[in-house]
Design an enzyme around this catalytic site. Sequence first.
Site, PDB file in Angstrom:
ATOM      1  N   ARG A 212       0.885  -1.179   0.000  1.00 52.89           N
ATOM      2  CA  ARG A 212       0.000   0.000   0.000  1.00 52.89           C
ATOM      3  C   ARG A 212       0.914   1.219   0.000  1.00 52.89           C
ATOM      4  O   ARG A 212       1.547   1.529   1.024  1.00 52.89           O
ATOM      5  CB  ARG A 212      -0.917  -0.011   1.219  1.00 52.89           C
TER       6      ARG A 212
ATOM      7  N   GLN B  26     -10.048  -3.820  -3.664  1.00 54.77           N
ATOM      8  CA  GLN B  26     -11.360  -3.421  -3.152  1.00 54.77           C
ATOM      9  C   GLN B  26     -12.443  -3.660  -4.197  1.00 54.77           C
ATOM     10  O   GLN B  26     -13.503  -4.211  -3.898  1.00 54.77           O
ATOM     11  CB  GLN B  26     -11.330  -1.939  -2.748  1.00 54.77           C
TER      12      GLN B  26
ATOM     13  N   HIS C 195      -7.325   1.145  -6.364  1.00 58.21           N
ATOM     14  CA  HIS C 195      -7.548   0.207  -5.253  1.00 58.21           C
ATOM     15  C   HIS C 195      -8.208  -1.052  -5.829  1.00 58.21           C
ATOM     16  O   HIS C 195      -9.379  -1.338  -5.586  1.00 58.21           O
ATOM     17  CB  HIS C 195      -8.432   0.875  -4.197  1.00 58.21           C
TER      18      HIS C 195
ATOM     19  N   ASP D 285     -17.346   6.851  -1.134  1.00 54.14           N
ATOM     20  CA  ASP D 285     -16.049   6.735  -0.444  1.00 54.14           C
ATOM     21  C   ASP D 285     -15.809   8.084   0.231  1.00 54.14           C
ATOM     22  O   ASP D 285     -16.519   9.064  -0.044  1.00 54.14           O
ATOM     23  CB  ASP D 285     -14.961   6.407  -1.492  1.00 54.14           C
TER      24      ASP D 285
ATOM     25  N   CYS E 277     -16.479   1.461   0.598  1.00 52.42           N
ATOM     26  CA  CYS E 277     -15.278   0.635   0.813  1.00 52.42           C
ATOM     27  C   CYS E 277     -14.800   0.689   2.267  1.00 52.42           C
ATOM     28  O   CYS E 277     -14.065  -0.196   2.689  1.00 52.42           O
ATOM     29  CB  CYS E 277     -14.164   1.068  -0.136  1.00 52.42           C
TER      30      CYS E 277
END
Length: 303
Positions: free
Chosen positions: A103, A133, A130, A222, A262
């Site tokens: 990450r 996800q 991402h 998000d 998420c």
Amino acid sequence: MNKDFLAISELNRAEIMELLELGIELKRKQCAGEAHNYLAGKTLAMIFQKPSTRTRVSFEVGALQLGGHALYLGPNDIQIGKRESIADVARTLSRYVDLIMARLFGHENIVELAQAASVPVINGLTDLLHPCQVMADMMTILEKRGSFDGLKVTYIGDGNNMVNSWLNIAGRIPMTLALAIPGGYDPDETILAAVRETGISEVQIFREARPAAAGSHVLYTDVWASMGQEAEAAERKEVFKQFQIDTELVKHAHPECLVMHCLPAHRGEEITAEVIDGPRSIVFDQAENRLHAQKAIMAKLSS
Ligand code: CP
Ligand code: NVA
């Protein structure tokens, strides 16, 4: 499949479907207590430049459930790119471990890591993307709806790494993807152009939430300020205040619409408490599926 899992755009539709189906199968095996030791005797290194709850825990637990072992390397441990170069970290870790998940801030940094590593590298989030996800999200939608036929997904909020990942998947799996994003906060131009070029999905961009939500099967949001954008949080609260999923907006979507996020969530900002804690919300099913979807990715890359 490629050596690495850095972006959905690097996979074709069949590879994506194979991973989603494997995720569902591994979930079944986990629940039934059936062995699935795809990582027996193998080690996953997990590099984090940013904080995490779901990514860190789901990768570590996932590696253990696959019969392997996971190592957490936090921001103060290896200090990738500061204490030593990204390439040297990649070359060194490749001598010890079988898989790397990272990450990082800059997407170019994970690309560099993957190029220098001889073992597979998985993107656990960058400023740009991402992908893990969105794989968990698609697995969750598949479980809930049984197929992606006729799917309309509406994303409300910032044109960030989540939207870019939704665009990438829309470039492989047909859907209507409606984005409600304030001007100046659009997704990555190159990704948007590439997805439109494929003609696989219909991508619509709105500057208001309500028309984007009309008839949608999935309402997704998000945070307004992503990790690394904390200094802009106050300004963003002002810009995004009309881009919230609330009960009124849900009424404009399909009567059986699924509400997704998420996580981490900020109740009262991008989504109200009533909606995220309400009957249409599937946010913890999504969070759970990070585990199963990523187990499929790890199993496939290490096979
Ligand atoms: N959704 C997600 O990636 O959560 P974390 O930031 O907690 O890992
Ligand atoms: N867009 C968010 C996603 C967190 C999982 C961020 O990058 O902080």
